[in-house]
Motif scaffolding. Sequence first.
Motif, short mmCIF file in Angstrom:
data_model
loop_
_atom_site.label_atom_id
_atom_site.label_comp_id
_atom_site.label_asym_id
_atom_site.label_seq_id
_atom_site.Cartn_x
_atom_site.Cartn_y
_atom_site.Cartn_z
N GLN A 14 18.08 16.67 2.61
CA GLN A 14 18.63 17.99 2.91
C GLN A 14 19.95 18.17 2.15
O GLN A 14 20.84 17.33 2.23
CB GLN A 14 18.89 18.15 4.41
N LEU A 15 20.06 19.26 1.42
CA LEU A 15 21.26 19.53 0.64
C LEU A 15 22.31 20.20 1.50
O LEU A 15 22.02 21.15 2.24
CB LEU A 15 20.91 20.41 -0.57
N SER A 16 23.54 19.72 1.39
CA SER A 16 24.59 20.21 2.29
C SER A 16 25.25 21.47 1.71
O SER A 16 26.36 21.43 1.18
CB SER A 16 25.65 19.12 2.50
N THR A 17 24.53 22.57 1.77
CA THR A 17 25.13 23.86 1.46
C THR A 17 25.33 24.60 2.77
O THR A 17 24.71 24.29 3.78
CB THR A 17 24.21 24.69 0.53
N LYS A 18 26.19 25.59 2.76
CA LYS A 18 26.50 26.30 4.01
C LYS A 18 25.37 27.21 4.46
O LYS A 18 25.28 27.56 5.63
CB LYS A 18 27.79 27.11 3.84
N THR A 19 24.52 27.59 3.51
CA THR A 19 23.44 28.51 3.85
C THR A 19 22.10 27.92 3.43
O THR A 19 22.04 26.92 2.71
CB THR A 19 23.63 29.87 3.16
N PRO A 154 17.69 23.84 2.56
CA PRO A 154 17.36 23.38 1.21
C PRO A 154 17.12 21.87 1.13
O PRO A 154 17.88 21.09 1.69
CB PRO A 154 18.59 23.78 0.38
N LEU A 155 16.04 21.50 0.46
CA LEU A 155 15.69 20.10 0.27
C LEU A 155 15.49 19.81 -1.20
O LEU A 155 15.11 20.69 -1.98
CB LEU A 155 14.36 19.77 0.96
N ILE A 156 15.72 18.55 -1.58
CA ILE A 156 15.08 18.04 -2.78
C ILE A 156 14.12 16.93 -2.33
O ILE A 156 14.50 16.07 -1.52
CB ILE A 156 16.06 17.51 -3.84
N ASN A 193 20.03 13.23 12.04
CA ASN A 193 19.92 14.69 11.98
C ASN A 193 18.84 15.16 11.02
O ASN A 193 18.68 16.36 10.79
CB ASN A 193 21.26 15.31 11.56
N GLY A 194 18.13 14.21 10.41
CA GLY A 194 17.05 14.58 9.51
C GLY A 194 17.49 14.91 8.10
O GLY A 194 16.71 15.45 7.32
N ASN A 195 18.76 14.56 7.76
CA ASN A 195 19.24 14.84 6.40
C ASN A 195 18.53 14.01 5.34
O ASN A 195 18.53 14.36 4.16
CB ASN A 195 20.74 14.54 6.27
N PHE A 196 17.95 12.88 5.76
CA PHE A 196 17.35 11.94 4.82
C PHE A 196 16.12 11.33 5.48
O PHE A 196 16.24 10.59 6.44
CB PHE A 196 18.38 10.86 4.46
N ARG A 197 14.94 11.68 4.98
CA ARG A 197 13.69 11.21 5.58
C ARG A 197 12.75 10.71 4.49
O ARG A 197 12.69 11.27 3.40
CB ARG A 197 12.98 12.33 6.36
#
Length: 482
Positions: A14-19, A154-156, A193-197
Amino acid sequence: MQWEVVIGLETHVQLSTKTKIFSAADNEFGGEPNSHACAIDMALPGALPVLNREAVLRAARFGLAIGAKVAEKSVFDRKNYFYPDLPKGYQISQFEHPIVLGGKLSCLVTPKKGDPYIKVVELTRAHLEEDAGKSNHGIHPGETGVDLNRAGTPLIEIVTEPVMHSSDEAVAYARALHALVVWLGITEGNMQNGNFRCDANVSVRPVGDPKLGTRCEIKNLNSFRFLQSAIDYEVNRQIELIEDGGKVVQQTRLYDPENDETRPMRSKEDSMDYRYFPDPDLLPCVLSAEEIEELRRNLPELPHQMFERLKKEDGLSEYDAGILTSSHAVAQYYDELAHLVDDKKAAANWVMGELSSALKQSEGMTIDKAPVTPAVLAAIMARVSDGTINLKGAKKVFSAVWNGEGTDVDGLIGTLGLKQISDAGAIEKMVDEVLARNGAMVEQYKSGKQKAFNALVGQVMKVARGKASPAVVNQLLHRKLD
């Protein structure tokens, strides 16, 4: 029969952008269900996506960091299959024209058996896409709730070649990838938090057989421990199944940590099942060569670059350099400490030893908040170097600072009574006393028994109550005995 394990990983970052990636909705984690959802997330009629530029730049930065080709033109597609938690019934992703192609990542593998080694993992691609929402079970009896807060995040998705051959290698790669994306600042990397799966594609084949076995995909592994356990279980399951005369069926499986097993979720789809086609609501994503080159120039020193620098300039081993560059925060701490002291190996030992141990014992403590700052630790190390305290005393000072007793190193040395006796005359009297009382040990040493010398050192330190300078004790004993 001997079996070879073949593993490829697909990692969702998950990319840490505000939106979110295709809307201006708040991208903050948590909150009441559906409190961060907007018209686009809910697929309301007439709601059209608009691409988040910052997500594109973060994906490109990742591609440059792994030495991949960053596409000047990439295309968004619709990936069609039933998502209960994506109301529009498809996911916006990339297929034939992803933003990142190729690349590689080195990682330090520390197997359960054998010596550590460096593994280079080739990557296939990384593409941008939106995350799905989340299905919640058990809130209402007999019903499933859908939370769209995560939808559109947003994901990569980062895909490797099937080049890993053990769970140790898979975990080493996943850790190195996690360290890199956090290092680059493109994600918080919080796995809870699911930022990296991670999704692990696992197959087995007889050793020497060039044909890949039938693979099974284990979905949504959100801890390194689960990743390793799931792969180990799946490898054993497939080998036992084949050796018993069965066949591995291509399918998607889930890992159950309570029972330490994988369970079937659904038959595994291939790309043709998703009916990809270019999203008609989104124009191709274009990055100019100048924009890509600017991103390249602004990259920080990367983990593999620092790894080589620590080996070459600081004289550290591959193992030490690998540990110190496994986390950006650890690397920053070591680098700051190393600039303040001469002995780089000692600095590495303090960071990997005493500091690491204290962090593990302090729940919730992070290295950037550590009570013992690099400057304080450098002051402690300086007092060891100049003979004021020994290593045992230094650890006591470290512990005192960690426990909030102050940061005045010299003051703590005095308060704790840790100052070494460095006066050669005073120590010589203790040495003479010990030699006079331990004639048998002296004779043993003179007959070639080195252990006797160490025992004599111990006796002198006992007389000095641990405060005599070990260097002076050794020097005097050698002079008198030899």
